[in-house]
Write a protein that holds these residues in place. Structure first.
Motif, PDB file in Angstrom:
ATOM      1  N   LYS A  32       0.808  -1.211   0.000  1.00  0.00           N
ATOM      2  CA  LYS A  32       0.000   0.000   0.000  1.00  0.00           C
ATOM      3  C   LYS A  32       0.843   1.263   0.000  1.00  0.00           C
ATOM      4  N   ASP A  33       1.986   1.211   0.681  1.00  0.00           N
ATOM      5  CA  ASP A  33       2.803   2.403   0.821  1.00  0.00           C
ATOM      6  C   ASP A  33       4.067   2.355  -0.042  1.00  0.00           C
ATOM      7  N   VAL A  34       4.081   1.502  -1.032  1.00  0.00           N
ATOM      8  CA  VAL A  34       5.229   1.411  -1.926  1.00  0.00           C
ATOM      9  C   VAL A  34       5.362   2.717  -2.707  1.00  0.00           C
ATOM     10  N   PRO A  35       6.532   3.347  -2.688  1.00  0.00           N
ATOM     11  CA  PRO A  35       6.662   4.622  -3.397  1.00  0.00           C
ATOM     12  C   PRO A  35       6.558   4.431  -4.904  1.00  0.00           C
ATOM     13  N   LEU A  36       5.846   5.344  -5.553  1.00  0.00           N
ATOM     14  CA  LEU A  36       5.748   5.320  -7.005  1.00  0.00           C
ATOM     15  C   LEU A  36       6.818   6.233  -7.573  1.00  0.00           C
ATOM     16  N   LEU A  37       7.619   5.689  -8.482  1.00  0.00           N
ATOM     17  CA  LEU A  37       8.815   6.396  -8.920  1.00  0.00           C
ATOM     18  C   LEU A  37       8.772   6.786 -10.390  1.00  0.00           C
ATOM     19  N   PHE A  38       7.596   6.859 -10.965  1.00  0.00           N
ATOM     20  CA  PHE A  38       7.524   7.315 -12.347  1.00  0.00           C
ATOM     21  C   PHE A  38       8.007   8.758 -12.478  1.00  0.00           C
ATOM     22  N   GLU A  39       7.662   9.598 -11.505  1.00  0.00           N
ATOM     23  CA  GLU A  39       8.027  11.007 -11.567  1.00  0.00           C
ATOM     24  C   GLU A  39       9.477  11.205 -11.129  1.00  0.00           C
ATOM     25  N   LYS A  40      10.191  12.018 -11.867  1.00  0.00           N
ATOM     26  CA  LYS A  40      11.608  12.243 -11.608  1.00  0.00           C
ATOM     27  C   LYS A  40      11.856  12.753 -10.184  1.00  0.00           C
TER      28      LYS A  40
ATOM     29  N   THR B  82      15.072   2.097 -16.237  1.00  0.00           N
ATOM     30  CA  THR B  82      14.337   3.358 -16.188  1.00  0.00           C
ATOM     31  C   THR B  82      15.256   4.551 -16.008  1.00  0.00           C
ATOM     32  N   ASP B  83      16.301   4.390 -15.181  1.00  0.00           N
ATOM     33  CA  ASP B  83      17.187   5.521 -14.902  1.00  0.00           C
ATOM     34  C   ASP B  83      18.439   5.022 -14.202  1.00  0.00           C
ATOM     35  N   HIS B  84      19.458   5.850 -14.228  1.00  0.00           N
ATOM     36  CA  HIS B  84      20.634   5.688 -13.386  1.00  0.00           C
ATOM     37  C   HIS B  84      20.848   7.045 -12.738  1.00  0.00           C
ATOM     38  N   ILE B  85      20.657   7.090 -11.438  1.00  0.00           N
ATOM     39  CA  ILE B  85      20.712   8.346 -10.686  1.00  0.00           C
ATOM     40  C   ILE B  85      21.999   8.394  -9.879  1.00  0.00           C
ATOM     41  N   ILE B  86      22.699   9.505  -9.984  1.00  0.00           N
ATOM     42  CA  ILE B  86      23.955   9.702  -9.251  1.00  0.00           C
ATOM     43  C   ILE B  86      23.753  10.827  -8.246  1.00  0.00           C
ATOM     44  N   VAL B  87      24.080  10.551  -6.995  1.00  0.00           N
ATOM     45  CA  VAL B  87      23.960  11.537  -5.929  1.00  0.00           C
ATOM     46  C   VAL B  87      25.355  12.046  -5.579  1.00  0.00           C
ATOM     47  N   GLY B  88      25.568  13.330  -5.766  1.00  0.00           N
ATOM     48  CA  GLY B  88      26.860  13.921  -5.450  1.00  0.00           C
ATOM     49  C   GLY B  88      26.860  14.594  -4.101  1.00  0.00           C
ATOM     50  N   ASN B  89      27.929  15.307  -3.826  1.00  0.00           N
ATOM     51  CA  ASN B  89      28.049  16.061  -2.576  1.00  0.00           C
ATOM     52  C   ASN B  89      27.345  17.405  -2.762  1.00  0.00           C
ATOM     53  N   GLY B  90      26.007  17.383  -2.608  1.00  0.00           N
ATOM     54  CA  GLY B  90      25.236  18.607  -2.754  1.00  0.00           C
ATOM     55  C   GLY B  90      24.436  18.701  -4.030  1.00  0.00           C
TER      56      GLY B  90
ATOM     57  N   LEU C  42      20.502  10.426 -15.203  1.00  0.00           N
ATOM     58  CA  LEU C  42      21.017  10.251 -16.556  1.00  0.00           C
ATOM     59  C   LEU C  42      19.887  10.162 -17.569  1.00  0.00           C
ATOM     60  N   ALA C  43      18.746   9.574 -17.176  1.00  0.00           N
ATOM     61  CA  ALA C  43      17.628   9.442 -18.103  1.00  0.00           C
ATOM     62  C   ALA C  43      17.018  10.791 -18.460  1.00  0.00           C
ATOM     63  N   SER C  44      17.226  11.784 -17.602  1.00  0.00           N
ATOM     64  CA  SER C  44      16.693  13.122 -17.868  1.00  0.00           C
ATOM     65  C   SER C  44      17.725  14.043 -18.492  1.00  0.00           C
ATOM     66  N   THR C  45      18.907  13.502 -18.760  1.00  0.00           N
ATOM     67  CA  THR C  45      19.974  14.280 -19.388  1.00  0.00           C
ATOM     68  C   THR C  45      20.004  13.936 -20.872  1.00  0.00           C
TER      69      THR C  45
ATOM     70  N   PHE D 117      22.279  11.374 -22.663  1.00  0.00           N
ATOM     71  CA  PHE D 117      22.229   9.972 -22.241  1.00  0.00           C
ATOM     72  C   PHE D 117      20.830   9.357 -22.391  1.00  0.00           C
ATOM     73  N   ARG D 118      19.866  10.140 -22.840  1.00  0.00           N
ATOM     74  CA  ARG D 118      18.472   9.722 -22.821  1.00  0.00           C
ATOM     75  C   ARG D 118      18.206   8.476 -23.653  1.00  0.00           C
ATOM     76  N   ASP D 119      18.971   8.318 -24.752  1.00  0.00           N
ATOM     77  CA  ASP D 119      18.697   7.175 -25.644  1.00  0.00           C
ATOM     78  C   ASP D 119      19.162   5.837 -25.068  1.00  0.00           C
ATOM     79  N   ILE D 120      19.855   5.866 -23.920  1.00  0.00           N
ATOM     80  CA  ILE D 120      20.270   4.615 -23.275  1.00  0.00           C
ATOM     81  C   ILE D 120      19.071   3.891 -22.658  1.00  0.00           C
ATOM     82  N   PHE D 121      18.084   4.669 -22.244  1.00  0.00           N
ATOM     83  CA  PHE D 121      17.038   4.140 -21.361  1.00  0.00           C
ATOM     84  C   PHE D 121      15.782   3.750 -22.123  1.00  0.00           C
ATOM     85  N   SER D 122      15.055   2.813 -21.513  1.00  0.00           N
ATOM     86  CA  SER D 122      13.798   2.353 -22.099  1.00  0.00           C
ATOM     87  C   SER D 122      12.749   3.450 -21.939  1.00  0.00           C
ATOM     88  N   SER D 123      11.895   3.558 -22.913  1.00  0.00           N
ATOM     89  CA  SER D 123      10.856   4.594 -22.868  1.00  0.00           C
ATOM     90  C   SER D 123       9.717   4.183 -21.966  1.00  0.00           C
TER      91      SER D 123
END
Length: 235
Positions: free
Chosen positions: A103-111, A210-218, A223-226, A229-235
């Protein structure tokens, strides 16, 4: 057999005391080491589990990090066996099922939602770590697992571990994530290569990346929204 020939298990009294401490104080009233020791009673029936609990905490630092550790990595701890490693990796999965029953599983479609969820994984991280978030058909996170931990500037992950985690979760798609605790979120050439190879391998089995997300220092980068690199990911 006479009573004199019966040898009492040397740690039996200690185990009773630890169980009593849990019954009286609950998990909040016990230190991490005591909780781990108690938990391992049920996979290691006739051995002192205190030293193993200490080794686990020395390596990982917290119960949360231990529960997030891969099965194969746990098996390398001296004194751990298949039953203990399976128990430790199984518990968080069962706990997630219990806590929300989906019931409380986060939905991650939105960036924004995906990035918020991913950032929370690295809140206490001092070294680079690599996670996989497995999604169902409607974008719900059905499993999140840390696949590797490295140094402050490097983490290496086996692509087979990515596939195995996706298969285990019966994922429709996955999000990959790692952090750069000492620098910017910009991807390295190795990061890009891993993303492309993972996307290809997953696609061959019918699983989307769906995506590869990198978290930096701040900062944080999807990558899917860049565009480059967008053509790497499934639509």
């Amino acid at each position: 057999m006479s009573e004199n020939t019966i040898k009492k298990y040397p740690h039996a009294d200690h185990r009773q005391r630890v169980r009593k401490a849990f019954r009286e104080a609950g998990a909040d009233g016990m230190p991490d080491r005591g909780l781990l020791e108690l938990l391992l009673f049920y996979s290691i029936p006739r051995k002192d589990t205190n030293p193993i609990a200490a080794k686990l905490l020395k390596k990982y630092g917290s119960i949360q990090a231990i529960f997030d550790a891969p099965y194969e990595e746990l098996m390398q701890i001296e004194g751990m066996g298949e039953s203990s490693a399976l128990l430790l990796t199984m518990l968080p999965e069962i706990a997630r099922r219990y806590s929300g029953n989906g019931k409380d599983v986060p939905l991650l479609f939105e960036k924004d939602e995906a990035e918020k969820y991913i950032q929370s994984l690295f809140r206490e991280s001092k070294n680079e770590e690599f996670y996989i978030v497995c999604l169902n058909a409607v974008g719900g996170a059905v499993m999140c697992r840390r696949l590797a931990e490295g140094s402050e500037n490097l983490v290496r992950v086996d692509k087979r571990a990515i596939l195995e985690a996706a298969f285990e979760a019966d994922a429709d798609s996955v999000i990959l994530a790692h952090n750069h605790p000492s620098g910017e979120a910009a991807p390295s050439p190795d990061d890009i290569t891993l993303t492309k190879e993972s996307a290809r391998l997953l696609a061959e089995t019918g699983i989307g990346l769906t995506d590869h997300i990198i978290v930096g220092n701040g900062d944080i980068l999807s990558l899917a929204s860049t565009e480059k690199f967008r053509d790497i990911f499934s639509s």
